[in-house]
Scaffold this motif. Structure first.
Motif, PDB file in Angstrom:
ATOM      1  N   LYS A 488       0.835  -1.192   0.000  1.00  0.00           N
ATOM      2  CA  LYS A 488       0.000   0.000   0.000  1.00  0.00           C
ATOM      3  C   LYS A 488       0.874   1.247   0.000  1.00  0.00           C
ATOM      4  N   THR A 489       0.525   2.192  -0.848  1.00  0.00           N
ATOM      5  CA  THR A 489       1.214   3.482  -0.870  1.00  0.00           C
ATOM      6  C   THR A 489       0.185   4.598  -0.826  1.00  0.00           C
ATOM      7  N   ARG A 490       0.573   5.707  -0.237  1.00  0.00           N
ATOM      8  CA  ARG A 490      -0.335   6.847  -0.143  1.00  0.00           C
ATOM      9  C   ARG A 490      -0.205   7.734  -1.388  1.00  0.00           C
ATOM     10  N   THR A 491      -1.294   8.330  -1.768  1.00  0.00           N
ATOM     11  CA  THR A 491      -1.301   9.303  -2.853  1.00  0.00           C
ATOM     12  C   THR A 491      -1.013  10.696  -2.307  1.00  0.00           C
ATOM     13  N   VAL A 492      -0.827  11.645  -3.199  1.00  0.00           N
ATOM     14  CA  VAL A 492      -0.646  13.039  -2.786  1.00  0.00           C
ATOM     15  C   VAL A 492      -1.883  13.518  -2.047  1.00  0.00           C
ATOM     16  N   GLU A 493      -3.052  13.115  -2.535  1.00  0.00           N
ATOM     17  CA  GLU A 493      -4.316  13.523  -1.906  1.00  0.00           C
ATOM     18  C   GLU A 493      -4.439  12.960  -0.488  1.00  0.00           C
ATOM     19  N   GLU A 494      -3.741  11.864  -0.240  1.00  0.00           N
ATOM     20  CA  GLU A 494      -3.781  11.250   1.089  1.00  0.00           C
ATOM     21  C   GLU A 494      -2.687  11.767   2.007  1.00  0.00           C
ATOM     22  N   GLY A 495      -1.963  12.767   1.536  1.00  0.00           N
ATOM     23  CA  GLY A 495      -0.982  13.416   2.394  1.00  0.00           C
ATOM     24  C   GLY A 495       0.467  13.086   2.101  1.00  0.00           C
ATOM     25  N   ALA A 496       0.722  12.252   1.098  1.00  0.00           N
ATOM     26  CA  ALA A 496       2.107  11.912   0.764  1.00  0.00           C
ATOM     27  C   ALA A 496       2.760  13.061  -0.012  1.00  0.00           C
ATOM     28  N   ILE A 497       4.081  13.129   0.038  1.00  0.00           N
ATOM     29  CA  ILE A 497       4.832  14.164  -0.690  1.00  0.00           C
ATOM     30  C   ILE A 497       4.803  13.863  -2.177  1.00  0.00           C
ATOM     31  N   ALA A 498       4.598  14.882  -2.983  1.00  0.00           N
ATOM     32  CA  ALA A 498       4.513  14.704  -4.434  1.00  0.00           C
ATOM     33  C   ALA A 498       5.886  14.436  -5.036  1.00  0.00           C
ATOM     34  N   TYR A 499       5.905  13.572  -6.053  1.00  0.00           N
ATOM     35  CA  TYR A 499       7.110  13.394  -6.859  1.00  0.00           C
ATOM     36  C   TYR A 499       6.985  14.332  -8.057  1.00  0.00           C
ATOM     37  N   ILE A 500       7.844  15.347  -8.109  1.00  0.00           N
ATOM     38  CA  ILE A 500       7.827  16.320  -9.205  1.00  0.00           C
ATOM     39  C   ILE A 500       9.097  16.127 -10.030  1.00  0.00           C
ATOM     40  N   PRO A 501       8.980  15.597 -11.236  1.00  0.00           N
ATOM     41  CA  PRO A 501      10.179  15.326 -12.042  1.00  0.00           C
ATOM     42  C   PRO A 501      10.975  16.599 -12.313  1.00  0.00           C
ATOM     43  N   LYS A 502      12.300  16.462 -12.330  1.00  0.00           N
ATOM     44  CA  LYS A 502      13.156  17.580 -12.686  1.00  0.00           C
ATOM     45  C   LYS A 502      12.987  17.892 -14.166  1.00  0.00           C
ATOM     46  N   ILE A 503      12.978  19.176 -14.492  1.00  0.00           N
ATOM     47  CA  ILE A 503      12.951  19.561 -15.904  1.00  0.00           C
ATOM     48  C   ILE A 503      14.337  19.309 -16.482  1.00  0.00           C
ATOM     49  N   GLN A 504      14.396  18.545 -17.566  1.00  0.00           N
ATOM     50  CA  GLN A 504      15.676  18.244 -18.192  1.00  0.00           C
ATOM     51  C   GLN A 504      15.934  19.188 -19.360  1.00  0.00           C
ATOM     52  N   LEU A 505      17.211  19.291 -19.734  1.00  0.00           N
ATOM     53  CA  LEU A 505      17.600  20.172 -20.835  1.00  0.00           C
ATOM     54  C   LEU A 505      16.796  19.900 -22.096  1.00  0.00           C
ATOM     55  N   LYS A 506      16.531  18.626 -22.378  1.00  0.00           N
ATOM     56  CA  LYS A 506      15.911  18.254 -23.641  1.00  0.00           C
ATOM     57  C   LYS A 506      14.387  18.305 -23.616  1.00  0.00           C
ATOM     58  N   ASP A 507      13.778  18.577 -22.458  1.00  0.00           N
ATOM     59  CA  ASP A 507      12.316  18.544 -22.365  1.00  0.00           C
ATOM     60  C   ASP A 507      11.691  19.671 -23.180  1.00  0.00           C
ATOM     61  N   HIS A 508      10.828  19.285 -24.105  1.00  0.00           N
ATOM     62  CA  HIS A 508      10.171  20.266 -24.973  1.00  0.00           C
ATOM     63  C   HIS A 508       8.735  20.479 -24.525  1.00  0.00           C
ATOM     64  N   LYS A 509       8.256  21.709 -24.687  1.00  0.00           N
ATOM     65  CA  LYS A 509       6.854  22.001 -24.406  1.00  0.00           C
ATOM     66  C   LYS A 509       6.410  23.186 -25.242  1.00  0.00           C
ATOM     67  N   SER A 510       5.410  22.963 -26.077  1.00  0.00           N
ATOM     68  CA  SER A 510       4.853  24.050 -26.881  1.00  0.00           C
ATOM     69  C   SER A 510       3.703  24.692 -26.111  1.00  0.00           C
TER      70      SER A 510
END
Length: 614
Positions: A488-510
């Motif tokens: 069993k693991t907790r979700t962010v909604e259940e109070g767990a800390i969020a995993y926020i991926p690091k933005i990488q040099l190659k990450d594209h977003k239009s």
């Protein structure tokens, strides 16, 4: 009687349709043949200025008709090589480099040593026609173990020998294998030793806590060597021995050029004793070694066994490559401007700009910015603007409105590192009005760290299962996977800390940005969603519209790349003077230009499909 009267109308239409289909297929066949077959020979440089300044080395991972995270498209590669040719560069050979360091031979003032790594078959097919066009010669690197595995994606010995016969290629090697040791996931879980395929499967759960096969002792989860010095030396010596035996058997000799994986260790490994073993083998077997990455320029003071190369990324516009070379060498290069008529509408203040079709690409100065100002429209107050910001996430793309000549007054809308900022500057004092992480506007849902770590461990166990050698081991891994999945693991909604991926040099977003500045109110839409509020500005002056791209930080790269140049990409820019109800700049494609652009894209897709399907 007329010929077509022997046919019914239906048959005649079929005949005409079939006739044109045959013509089209013949033309496609001709394009494919001319795209893949070689009809020329490489001609060594002549009638060029000679000097002893050194040379640049440019190394591409691979080439494909389209573009991916690592493979550069044929179109972009041609842009790069054309720009190098236009800037006066000629290619040199391995023997030229050897003679330069060992005999004091002079090289052309603008010498280019061109490399393609990883030995991909598609690289050889797609790169050669471009090299022929600009009379460039390159070295193709391969891994020896690929010959044994007979992987069709990679070049085999007979392919390499045929490439050398064309005169456009020399051979080099990346080594015996591409494998990883001392691998930990981002949560500190020990993985150990994995090959390149398993590394690709687990890459999204790894940071930089791993090493390449020849760089260190093989260690346990506590960092303690699992092998003695003699065992380490035997393991590394055997890699070089196997490499030499395979190349000698398959192509007649071991190539004279080597690239040690990985780069930038400051020696020949991350451990001193390992480095000494590598150094001994390298100097015994090879004439030269590229030991560093990130800088293109090699001078007379460089060691022939500690050379450096630049690895352009697949997303680099041409001016990015040229800016890096200019910064490395301080030699003049011919930056690309593109559409002169569109460029004439803008004043270049800093950096470089390329105007291509419906796109403006602003390439920053190293650790700096690029900025252009719209000419002849210096006094606009109320404005409506729309644009696709099509650069990578990490970096800054921004719009200035109501900007005076000295930038003492302006309104500034910026997307930097995926955060929207709104600022104003009045009489020299800048103030941030608003900021918003655009993940919130997107409604992005984050995993919790607990969920991500569980997911990572399950992926790792699946790799271990695939590599298990006995039935007992397989059963054990299956049981471990089942038990892990039940955890069993907790979700962010259940109070767990969020995993926020690091933005990488190659990450594209239009991002599609719409901006209204009318009277004292600023309204913004991003990707069709209204930013939660309108903003009140104190800047009620008239002024110019400017575009800016800026490098902000080195950022994160799993491969530990460093890049201090950023490209802002402004697509389909439309600027309207609201008071005059007049479009003052429109960079969208329209009319015949749009039709030709669309037809060319469709035609390229057809050719790509045929080539991929051969």
């Amino acid at each position: 009687m007329k010929a077509y009267e022997f046919f019914s109308k239906k048959d005649f239409k079929k005949f005409i349709r079939g006739f044109f289909q045959v013509i089209i297929l013949l033309f496609i066949f001709y394009k494919i043949v001319t795209a893949l077959l070689t009809f020329n020979e490489y001609k060594e440089y002549s009638n060029v200025s000679m000097g002893s300044q050194g040379f640049i080395a440019i190394s591409y991972f691979g080439v494909d008709r389209g573009e991916s995270d690592t493979l550069i498209s044929t179109k972009r590669l041609e842009d790069h090589l054309k720009a190098l040719k236009d800037s006066g560069y000629v290619t040199i050979t391995q023997q030229d480099i050897i003679d330069y360091y060992k005999k004091g031979k002079k090289l052309p003032q603008k010498s280019l040593f061109l490399i393609f790594e990883d030995g991909r078959r598609d690289t050889a097919i797609f790169a050669q026609k471009i090299m022929e066009k600009y009379n460039f010669k390159a070295t193709m690197l391969t891994y020896a173990d690929k010959f044994e595995k007979k992987d069709p994606k990679f070049l085999m010995p007979e392919d390499l020998l045929n490439m050398v016969k064309t005169t456009y290629w020399e051979l080099g090697t990346n080594g015996y294998r591409l494998e990883y040791i001392n691998v930990f996931d981002r949560y500190g879980n020990y993985i150990g030793e994995i090959d390149s395929l398993d590394f690709a499967r687990l890459a999204s759960y790894l940071d930089r806590n791993y090493n390449h096969y020849l760089m260190d002792y093989i260690r346990d989860k506590d960092g303690i060597p699992k092998e003695s010095y003699n065992e380490m030396k035997k393991r590394i010596d055997n890699d070089y021995k196997a490499m030499k035996e395979i190349y000698t058997k398959e192509i007649g000799k071991l190539p004279g050029m080597y690239i040690l994986m990985h780069s930038n260790t400051g020696q020949f490994g991350t451990n001193d004793r390992v480095s000494a073993v590598n150094e001994e083998n390298i100097k015994k077997l090879f004439s030269m070694n590229f030991n560093r990455e990130g800088n293109s320029f090699n001078s007379k003071n460089s060691s022939i066994y500690d050379l450096t190369r630049l690895q352009p990324q697949s997303y680099w516009p041409t001016n990015h490559l040229l800016m890096k070379i200019w910064d490395d060498t301080k030699q003049e290069v011919k930056f690309v401007l593109g559409d002169i008529e569109k460029a004439d509408k803008w004043e270049m203040i800093d950096g470089k700009a390329e105007f291509r079709d419906n796109t403006i690409i602003l390439t920053s100065m190293p650790k700096g910015r690029s900025i252009i100002r719209l000419k002849q429209q210096q006094k606009i107050k109320d404005i409506r603007l729309s644009v696709y910001l099509d650069g990578n996430k990490l970096g800054s793309q921004a719009i200035y409105v109501r900007a005076d000549k000295d930038f003492n007054n302006y309104i500034f809308v910026q997307i930097k590192n995926n955060i929207l900022y709104v600022k104003e500057k009045v009489t020299g004092v800048e103030k941030e009005i608003f900021s918003l992480n655009l993940d919130k506007l997107d409604g992005t849902k984050y995993q919790s760290i607990e969920e991500n770590e569980k997911e990572a461990r399950i992926a790792e166990l699946k790799v271990e299962l695939d590599n298990a050698e006995t039935k007992e081991d397989k059963k054990e891994k299956i049981k471990a996977i089942e038990e892990k999945m039940k955890e069993k693991t907790r979700t962010v909604e259940e109070g767990a800390i969020a995993y926020i991926p690091k933005i990488q040099l190659k990450d594209h977003k239009s991002r599609y940005l719409e901006l209204d500045v009318i009277n004292n109110k600023i309204s913004i839409y991003v990707d069709g969603k209204k930013v939660p509020t309108d903003f009140i500005t104190k800047n009620l002056l008239e002024g110019a519209v400017c575009l800016e791209s800026a490098w902000e930080e080195y950022g994160y790269s799993q491969r530990n790349l460093a890049d201090d140049i950023y490209d802002g990409v402004f697509k389909n820019l439309v600027i309207t003077d609201v008071l005059k109800d007049k479009i003052i700049f429109d960079n969208r494609l329209n009319g015949l230009h749009l039709i030709l652009y669309s037809l060319n894209e469709k035609w390229e897709n057809i050719i790509n499909w045929f080539i991929k399907s051969l």
